[in-house]
Motif scaffolding. Structure first.
Motif, short mmCIF file in Angstrom:
data_model
loop_
_atom_site.label_atom_id
_atom_site.label_comp_id
_atom_site.label_asym_id
_atom_site.label_seq_id
_atom_site.Cartn_x
_atom_site.Cartn_y
_atom_site.Cartn_z
N ALA A 120 46.21 32.27 28.99
CA ALA A 120 46.80 32.05 30.10
C ALA A 120 46.67 33.29 31.08
CB ALA A 120 48.44 31.60 29.91
N VAL A 121 46.74 34.46 30.19
CA VAL A 121 46.77 35.64 31.23
C VAL A 121 45.41 35.86 31.52
CG1 VAL A 121 47.16 38.06 31.02
CG2 VAL A 121 49.06 36.58 29.96
N PHE A 122 44.58 36.09 30.33
CA PHE A 122 43.03 36.35 30.79
C PHE A 122 42.21 35.57 31.53
CE2 PHE A 122 44.40 39.53 27.35
CZ PHE A 122 44.01 40.60 27.96
N GLY A 123 43.01 34.12 31.26
CA GLY A 123 42.17 32.92 31.92
C GLY A 123 42.49 32.86 33.51
N GLY A 124 43.72 33.23 33.57
CA GLY A 124 44.21 33.20 34.82
C GLY A 124 43.55 34.39 35.60
N LEU A 125 43.40 35.36 35.19
CA LEU A 125 42.71 36.79 35.78
C LEU A 125 41.16 36.33 35.92
CD1 LEU A 125 42.47 39.61 36.55
CD2 LEU A 125 42.31 40.28 34.27
N GLY A 126 40.67 36.02 35.01
CA GLY A 126 39.15 35.41 35.20
C GLY A 126 38.83 34.41 36.28
N ILE A 127 39.57 33.39 36.35
CA ILE A 127 39.49 32.57 37.47
C ILE A 127 39.70 32.92 38.82
CG2 ILE A 127 40.17 30.22 38.30
CD1 ILE A 127 40.80 29.48 35.41
N ALA A 128 40.87 34.03 38.76
CA ALA A 128 41.24 34.64 40.06
C ALA A 128 40.12 35.68 40.62
CB ALA A 128 42.50 35.35 39.78
#
Length: 291
Positions: A81-89
């Motif tokens: 959730a953290v790194f996936g959200g960061l990558g998509i952002a």
């Protein structure tokens, strides 16, 4: 004059304090009181049991299994959730003309009701009718039942939880990225940070520290509170492999009517959340750069 100002200030603050007392502190006090009794929903007689419920919790196999499953769920969902959200952002932030489109697409799971979407997932993951099973069959993996296999069910629920959380975290990281001054990237380029990875490590990642701390804590709390998908899709099965703390708490309180025991379980859950949140805040705060 100073006394009148103090009285006026107290009068203005009194409604907010009364509301906080009624909605936050009051229920917590009642919860603590119930946790040391044998109260059952609807019962007229109540007896004190002291810390008996808390002692029973850590010898209860169901609670231990639910605790283990919850930590496994959090351990899978939180990094994604953290790194996936960061990558998509980062990917969406780099778009110019289609940025709004991608923001809407990734945020849609957040706006949907998880109970309704769980029903959709139930169809999609159906072993014979669902499109996911059809995809598996095309790759020679026919007969895979993701929700009824004890080895796969919890991971499947974690994927659904990750699907819902990533979009919200993306929005938070986009807000953090938009707040980073462009001249810092220009200064970093003059210092030799010419590549995208260098700019990310020297500028973007340090300045996203406050956002990362907030996202990590909120994602942890959301993962610990998993309930809807368990209740709709698996009901704790198969063989208890998807029983989580909140679902077992619900069963104890509203199916078996052991309200005192459920209250003690709630206190333990709150204690875990508070301890983890404090540890995360302390660890991450040491590395946070506040602009």
């Amino acid at each position: 004059m100073s006394n009148s100002k103090a009285i006026a200030g107290a009068a203005f603050a009194a409604p907010a304090f009364a509301l906080m007392l009624a909605l936050l502190i009051g229920p917590l006090v009642v919860l603590l009181a119930l946790s040391v009794t044998d109260y059952r929903l609807g019962a007229l007689a109540v007896n004190l049991v002291g810390l008996g419920h808390y002692a029973a919790l850590f010898s209860d196999e169901v609670f231990q299994r639910a605790l283990r499953n919850t930590f496994l769920y959090v351990g899978f969902v939180l990094p994604g959730a953290v790194f996936g959200g960061l990558g998509i952002a980062l990917l969406v932030h780099a778009r110019i003309r289609t940025r709004s489109f991608y923001e809407v697409i990734y945020f849609l799971p957040v706006t949907s009701t998880l109970v309704a979407m769980a029903t959709v997932w139930q169809f999609m993951l159906h072993p014979s009718l669902g499109p996911v099973s059809a995809i598996f069959s095309a790759f020679g993996l026919a007969g895979v039942d993701l929700l009824n296999d004890p080895d796969l069910a919890l991971g499947t629920l974690a994927m659904i939880g990750l699907w819902q959380q990533v979009g919200f975290n993306m929005v938070l990281f986009l807000a953090g990225l938009s707040a980073i001054p462009r001249d810092l990237y220009e200064a970093a380029a003059l210092d030799g940070a010419g590549g995208g990875a260098d700019r990310f490590l020297r500028v973007t990642w340090p300045l996203l520290g406050p956002t990362t701390m907030f996202v990590t804590i909120t994602s942890t709390i959301a993962a610990f509170k998993v309930f809807d998908t368990v209740a709709v899709l698996t009901k704790g099965g198969p063989l208890g492999s998807t029983e989580t703390l909140l679902y077992v708490l619900y069963l104890e309180g509203f199916q078996y009517f052991r309200t005192g025991y459920a209250a003690a379980m709630t206190i333990v859950l709150l204690a875990f959340l508070i301890i983890l949140s404090v540890i995360q805040a302390r660890v991450i705060d040491r590395k946070v750069h506040y602009a």
